[in-house]
Enzyme design. Structure first.
Site, PDB file in Angstrom:
ATOM      1  N   SER A  10       0.849  -1.201   0.000  1.00 15.63           N
ATOM      2  CA  SER A  10       0.000   0.000   0.000  1.00 15.63           C
ATOM      3  C   SER A  10       0.878   1.242   0.000  1.00 15.63           C
ATOM      4  CB  SER A  10      -0.905   0.005   1.229  1.00 15.63           C
ATOM      5  OG  SER A  10      -1.420   1.319   1.414  1.00 15.63           O
ATOM      6  N   HIS A  35      -0.941  -1.375  -4.333  1.00 18.11           N
ATOM      7  CA  HIS A  35      -2.241  -1.108  -3.696  1.00 18.11           C
ATOM      8  C   HIS A  35      -2.389   0.402  -3.480  1.00 18.11           C
ATOM      9  CE1 HIS A  35      -5.735  -2.405  -1.263  1.00 18.11           C
ATOM     10  NE2 HIS A  35      -5.428  -1.402  -0.451  1.00 18.11           N
ATOM     11  N   ASP A  37      -4.813   3.291  -2.066  1.00 17.40           N
ATOM     12  CA  ASP A  37      -5.955   3.573  -1.187  1.00 17.40           C
ATOM     13  C   ASP A  37      -6.533   4.949  -1.483  1.00 17.40           C
ATOM     14  OD1 ASP A  37      -6.145   1.242   0.597  1.00 17.40           O
ATOM     15  OD2 ASP A  37      -4.115   1.798   1.186  1.00 17.40           O
ATOM     16  N   MET A  39      -9.382   7.624  -0.504  1.00 11.10           N
ATOM     17  CA  MET A  39     -10.298   7.966   0.599  1.00 11.10           C
ATOM     18  C   MET A  39     -10.892   9.350   0.379  1.00 11.10           C
ATOM     19  SD  MET A  39      -8.097   6.595   3.839  1.00 11.10           S
ATOM     20  CE  MET A  39      -7.159   5.067   3.741  1.00 11.10           C
ATOM     21  N   HIS A  68      -8.172   0.549  -4.289  1.00  6.92           N
ATOM     22  CA  HIS A  68      -9.139   0.308  -3.211  1.00  6.92           C
ATOM     23  C   HIS A  68      -9.904   1.605  -2.949  1.00  6.92           C
ATOM     24  CE1 HIS A  68      -9.631  -0.792   1.364  1.00  6.92           C
ATOM     25  NE2 HIS A  68     -10.787  -0.740   0.730  1.00  6.92           N
ATOM     26  N   MET A  70     -12.401   3.854  -1.196  1.00  2.54           N
ATOM     27  CA  MET A  70     -13.170   4.061   0.037  1.00  2.54           C
ATOM     28  C   MET A  70     -13.876   5.397  -0.125  1.00  2.54           C
ATOM     29  SD  MET A  70     -10.175   2.646   2.557  1.00  2.54           S
ATOM     30  CE  MET A  70      -8.950   2.748   1.259  1.00  2.54           C
ATOM     31  N   MET A 139     -11.080  -6.533   4.952  1.00  4.47           N
ATOM     32  CA  MET A 139     -10.403  -5.536   5.784  1.00  4.47           C
ATOM     33  C   MET A 139     -10.152  -6.114   7.172  1.00  4.47           C
ATOM     34  SD  MET A 139      -9.990  -2.820   3.932  1.00  4.47           S
ATOM     35  CE  MET A 139      -9.222  -1.946   5.294  1.00  4.47           C
ATOM     36  N   ASP A 177      -6.284  -6.917   4.095  1.00  5.45           N
ATOM     37  CA  ASP A 177      -5.758  -5.548   4.130  1.00  5.45           C
ATOM     38  C   ASP A 177      -5.911  -4.944   5.518  1.00  5.45           C
ATOM     39  OD1 ASP A 177      -5.031  -2.924   3.571  1.00  5.45           O
ATOM     40  OD2 ASP A 177      -6.758  -2.500   2.288  1.00  5.45           O
TER      41      ASP A 177
HETATM   42  C1  DX5 Z   1      -6.666   1.182   5.349  1.00  8.43           C
HETATM   43  C2  DX5 Z   1      -6.092   0.834   3.992  1.00  8.43           C
HETATM   44  C3  DX5 Z   1      -4.915  -0.094   4.047  1.00  8.43           C
HETATM   45  C4  DX5 Z   1      -3.753   0.395   4.860  1.00  8.43           C
HETATM   46  C5  DX5 Z   1      -2.722  -0.678   5.042  1.00  8.43           C
HETATM   47  O1  DX5 Z   1      -7.874   1.827   5.176  1.00  8.43           O
HETATM   48  O2  DX5 Z   1      -7.069   0.223   3.197  1.00  8.43           O
HETATM   49  O3  DX5 Z   1      -4.526  -0.451   2.726  1.00  8.43           O
HETATM   50  O4  DX5 Z   1      -3.150   1.512   4.282  1.00  8.43           O
HETATM   51  O5  DX5 Z   1      -1.718  -0.187   5.871  1.00  8.43           O
HETATM   52  P1  DX5 Z   1      -1.118  -1.049   7.068  1.00  8.43           P
HETATM   53  O6  DX5 Z   1      -0.472  -2.237   6.428  1.00  8.43           O
HETATM   54  O7  DX5 Z   1      -0.158  -0.124   7.694  1.00  8.43           O
HETATM   55  O8  DX5 Z   1      -2.258  -1.433   7.960  1.00  8.43           O
HETATM   56 ZN    ZN Z   2      -6.493  -0.674   1.227  1.00  2.00          ZN
END
Ligand code: DX5
Ligand code: ZN
Length: 220
Positions: A10, A35, A37, A39, A68, A70, A139, A177
Site C-alpha cells: 500500500s 495497492h 488507497d 479515501m 481500493h 473508500m 479488511m 488488508d
Molecule cells: C486502510 C487501507 C490499508 C492500509 C494498510 O484503510 O485500506 O490499505 O493503508 O496499511 P497497514 O499495512 O499499515 O495497515
Molecule cells: Zn487498502
C-alpha cells in the site's frame, strides 16, 4: 500455497513527496501489485489521492494497480479511475445503492472487480455476487488509516469465504488488508488469503528495506 501468494504494497505508507520513485522502488523490490488507497473524508474519516495522481503514476510501471476505493457514492468515479489506469477496482458494498450495478460499471470498463468487506461486514452482503467478481478484499482494520492493529476476528470470515469459493469452484482471489505483519501474515494465508496488502510493515520494518520485507511476508 506460499508460491501463489501475491504481495500488494500500500502506497499509503510511502513518502508522498517522491511517490513516483517509491512505486518504481516497489516494482524493483518484487511487489506483485501496487495497492492504492483512495479515501474521500466521507466514507472514511481521511483523505488521500484521486485519479489525477494515479494517471501520473501509470507510465512508471507495468505492475497491476490494485485500487481500493473508500469513497461514497462510488459509481460516478469508476470511469475516472478506469481511465487513470486502475487494473482492479475494489469498492465497498455500503458505498453504493446497487452492488450489481456497480459491478457492471466496472466490467464495462474492462477492469477487474473487487468488493471489500469491512471488519464487521458479513459474507452474506456479497455472497450472491461472488460469481461476478474477481476479488474479495477482507479488511482486517477499520478502513481509513495505515498503521492500525490487525483484527484476528476476521480470520474466521476469511476461512468461511475460502470454503465457499472453493466449494463453488470459483476463480476469486481473497486479499487481506490492514495491520499485516511478519507474524500474522501466516495466519492470513492459512485462513485462505492469497493476496496480502501491507503498508507499514513494508515501508517501515528493517529500515525500509522493501525487498527484504516483501520476501519475508511471502515466505513467513
Ligand atoms: C486502510 C487501507 C490499508 C492500509 C494498510 O484503510 O485500506 O490499505 O493503508 O496499511 P497497514 O499495512 O499499515 O495497515
Ligand atoms: Zn487498502
Amino acid at each position: 500455497m506460499s508460491g501463489l501468494i501475491k504481495i500488494s504494497p500500500s502506497i499509503l505508507s510511502a513518502d508522498f513527496s517522491k511517490l513516483g520513485n517509491e512505486v518504481i522502488a516497489l516494482e524493483k523490490a518484487g511487489a506483485d501489485y501496487i495497492h492504492i488507497d483512495v479515501m474521500d473524508g466521507h466514507f472514511v474519516p481521511n483523505l488521500t489521492i484521486g485519479p489525477e495522481v494515479i494517471k501520473k503514476l501509470r507510465p512508471l510501471t507495468k505492475k497491476v494497480f490494485d485500487v481500493h476505493l473508500m469513497i461514497s457514492p462510488v459509481d460516478n468515479f469508476i470511469k475516472d479511475f478506469a481511465n487513470a489506469g486502475a487494473d482492479i477496482i475494489t469498492f465497498h458494498p455500503e458505498a453504493t445503492i446497487d452492488t450489481a450495478k456497480t459491478i457492471k460499471l466496472i466490467k464495462k470498463e474492462n477492469k477487474k472487480v473487487g468488493i471489500s468487506l469491512k471488519p464487521k461486514s458479513q459474507i452474506n452482503l456479497i455472497e450472491k455476487h461472488l460469481d461476478q467478481v474477481d476479488l474479495i478484499l477482507i479488511m482486517s482494520v477499520e478502513p481509513g488509516f495505515a498503521g492500525q492493529k490487525f483484527m484476528p476476528e476476521v480470520l474466521e470470515k476469511t476461512k468461511s469465504l475460502r470454503e465457499i469459493i472453493d466449494t463453488k469452484n470459483l476463480n476469486v482471489d481473497i486479499e487481506i488488508d490492514g495491520g499485516i505483519n511478519f507474524e500474522n501474515c501466516n495466519l492470513a494465508k492459512k485462513a485462505g488469503a492469497n493476496i496480502l496488502v501491507s503498508g507499514s510493515t513494508i515501508f517501515k520494518e528493517n529500515n525500509g528495506d522493501l525487498k527484504k520485507n516483501i520476501e519475508i511476508l511471502k515466505k513467513n
